[in-house]
Design a protein around this motif. Sequence first.
Motif, PDB file in Angstrom:
ATOM      1  N   ARG A  97       0.816  -1.237   0.019  1.00 52.78           N
ATOM      2  CA  ARG A  97       0.004   0.027  -0.025  1.00 52.78           C
ATOM      3  C   ARG A  97       0.827   1.306   0.108  1.00 52.78           C
ATOM      4  O   ARG A  97       0.640   2.395  -0.821  1.00 52.78           O
ATOM      5  N   LEU A  98       1.882   1.287   0.926  1.00 51.86           N
ATOM      6  CA  LEU A  98       2.582   2.507   0.808  1.00 51.86           C
ATOM      7  C   LEU A  98       3.601   2.590  -0.413  1.00 51.86           C
ATOM      8  O   LEU A  98       3.673   3.665  -0.836  1.00 51.86           O
ATOM      9  N   ARG A  99       3.900   1.682  -1.207  1.00 53.41           N
ATOM     10  CA  ARG A  99       4.621   1.583  -2.261  1.00 53.41           C
ATOM     11  C   ARG A  99       3.695   2.453  -3.327  1.00 53.41           C
ATOM     12  O   ARG A  99       4.167   3.124  -4.221  1.00 53.41           O
ATOM     13  N   ARG A 100       2.729   1.787  -3.435  1.00 54.08           N
ATOM     14  CA  ARG A 100       1.528   2.333  -4.515  1.00 54.08           C
ATOM     15  C   ARG A 100       1.140   3.843  -4.131  1.00 54.08           C
ATOM     16  O   ARG A 100       1.109   4.728  -4.869  1.00 54.08           O
ATOM     17  N   LEU A 101       1.204   3.982  -2.844  1.00 55.54           N
ATOM     18  CA  LEU A 101       0.787   5.555  -2.363  1.00 55.54           C
ATOM     19  C   LEU A 101       2.003   6.531  -2.785  1.00 55.54           C
ATOM     20  O   LEU A 101       1.576   7.671  -3.356  1.00 55.54           O
ATOM     21  N   PHE A 102       3.114   5.996  -2.728  1.00 56.34           N
ATOM     22  CA  PHE A 102       4.590   6.801  -3.182  1.00 56.34           C
ATOM     23  C   PHE A 102       4.750   6.732  -4.430  1.00 56.34           C
ATOM     24  O   PHE A 102       5.790   7.414  -4.962  1.00 56.34           O
ATOM     25  N   ALA A 103       4.192   5.972  -5.230  1.00 57.03           N
ATOM     26  CA  ALA A 103       4.545   5.829  -6.719  1.00 57.03           C
ATOM     27  C   ALA A 103       3.473   6.041  -7.881  1.00 57.03           C
ATOM     28  O   ALA A 103       3.787   6.297  -8.985  1.00 57.03           O
ATOM     29  N   GLU A 104       2.157   6.560  -7.303  1.00 61.56           N
ATOM     30  CA  GLU A 104       1.255   6.911  -8.239  1.00 61.56           C
ATOM     31  C   GLU A 104       1.640   8.297  -8.887  1.00 61.56           C
ATOM     32  O   GLU A 104       1.799   9.361  -8.162  1.00 61.56           O
ATOM     33  N   PRO A 105       1.703   8.243 -10.273  1.00 61.17           N
ATOM     34  CA  PRO A 105       1.878   9.601 -10.927  1.00 61.17           C
ATOM     35  C   PRO A 105       0.995  10.749 -10.797  1.00 61.17           C
ATOM     36  O   PRO A 105      -0.318  10.332 -10.680  1.00 61.17           O
ATOM     37  N   VAL A 106       1.137  12.034 -10.697  1.00 57.51           N
ATOM     38  CA  VAL A 106       0.367  13.072 -10.611  1.00 57.51           C
ATOM     39  C   VAL A 106       0.359  13.849 -11.694  1.00 57.51           C
ATOM     40  O   VAL A 106       1.491  14.365 -12.297  1.00 57.51           O
ATOM     41  N   PRO A 107      -0.717  14.341 -12.142  1.00 62.52           N
ATOM     42  CA  PRO A 107      -0.729  15.288 -13.590  1.00 62.52           C
ATOM     43  C   PRO A 107      -0.018  16.532 -13.150  1.00 62.52           C
ATOM     44  O   PRO A 107      -0.113  17.120 -12.223  1.00 62.52           O
ATOM     45  N   ALA A 108       0.690  16.742 -14.261  1.00 61.93           N
ATOM     46  CA  ALA A 108       1.790  18.022 -14.142  1.00 61.93           C
ATOM     47  C   ALA A 108       0.728  19.309 -13.917  1.00 61.93           C
ATOM     48  O   ALA A 108       1.109  20.196 -13.270  1.00 61.93           O
ATOM     49  N   ALA A 109      -0.349  19.374 -14.394  1.00 65.44           N
ATOM     50  CA  ALA A 109      -1.414  20.497 -14.335  1.00 65.44           C
ATOM     51  C   ALA A 109      -1.591  20.631 -12.651  1.00 65.44           C
ATOM     52  O   ALA A 109      -1.945  21.637 -12.348  1.00 65.44           O
ATOM     53  N   LYS A 110      -1.758  19.483 -12.068  1.00 63.89           N
ATOM     54  CA  LYS A 110      -1.909  19.745 -10.639  1.00 63.89           C
ATOM     55  C   LYS A 110      -0.970  20.355  -9.899  1.00 63.89           C
ATOM     56  O   LYS A 110      -1.060  21.135  -9.091  1.00 63.89           O
ATOM     57  N   VAL A 111       0.390  19.850 -10.373  1.00 62.38           N
ATOM     58  CA  VAL A 111       1.478  20.532  -9.619  1.00 62.38           C
ATOM     59  C   VAL A 111       1.353  21.857  -9.819  1.00 62.38           C
ATOM     60  O   VAL A 111       1.941  22.676  -9.084  1.00 62.38           O
TER      61      VAL A 111
END
Length: 364
Positions: A97-111
């Motif tokens: 669960r922690l690996r998935r939590l810290f590995a999921e990509p985030v859209p650059a637009a959100k950043v």
Amino acid sequence: MNSRWLRWALAGWAALAAIYVFGLRGLVTQAYFGTAPDWFMAVVNAVYPRFAVEKHRFEAAFFLRHADQIVLRAGLVVLAATALSVALVRWQPLRIRLRRLFAEPVPAAKVRLYAVALYGCVVFVTHDWPVVFSQLYEARDFYRPLALLRWVPFPPPWISTALCTLLWISCLCAALRFRAVSFATLAAGLFVLLQGWLYSFEKIDHGFAPLTYVLCLMPLLLHPFSRKIENPATGGNAQNVHPGNVSAWTLPLIRLVIGTVYLQAGLEKLLTGGWEWLAPDTFRNYLYLHPTAAGLWVARHDWLCVLLPASALVFQLGFVSVVFWPKTRWLWLPAGVLFHAGTYLLMDVGGYVNAWVWLYVFFL
């Protein structure tokens, strides 16, 4: 991690606790009366520079309780770290669960949205700092610098104004992703430095704690925008990368930091006040210390003086769960808005435009 390492960790903390109880605790009382050894007084003055002033306001028992709290909290940290380490080693679903939590990509637009919101918040909350610094400069005789600032004089108005201006320019550049990492790092450093000067008058404001932590982590979130690659179409010249998605490991870390600040605030209430925190007179006294019309009305009703602090405690202790169960944000984020609005309405603490609430954008 094997059981032997865990036993050594717990035994080490137990030994340090024994040294405190049978040795150092007595030195706290001696420091209060000015009879402690010079080396201990030097340590006290280094880690608690306000001790010399506050010992005239409180009895020795007050400082003994605080020293006990330091040892108790150190033990709780050891126990929590030990429990987490054991869980990570022995519970595979948690690791996954922690690996998935810290590995999921985030859209650059959100950043980009996060950057604009964060640095806009910094500019907003610091817009009057040049005036504040000018006023404090007139009271510089009361300047009691913190930590490394003890070798730095309080800045005159032209320097503080110049530094505030540089902070705002850095925020603008970071928000626009122009040399994002460099300017984000500069903005974080300036924000910490300016706060250090503000809090060197024997009054520390914790209201900017989560904002400061997030500012320090933001360069890591913006780092993918600063990478360069060779583009064959331009003759191999390096160009900035504009990814569609960015590595997400910094984002859950930012969320965890925000949630942990709330958690620490809740634990602080329990550790210092115990269940007395939920006694009607406790909350009523806070309302009398910060009187408002709404607060004085609440103070007349015992049930509200229990319900409201109990609700605040549940919120502060539970908010961090949104990091691991993101769908609950529609419960915790509105609760946070109500919490901070209520604090302002009842005790005139903070404001309707609150830096803590502004950071909720990182949970969207």
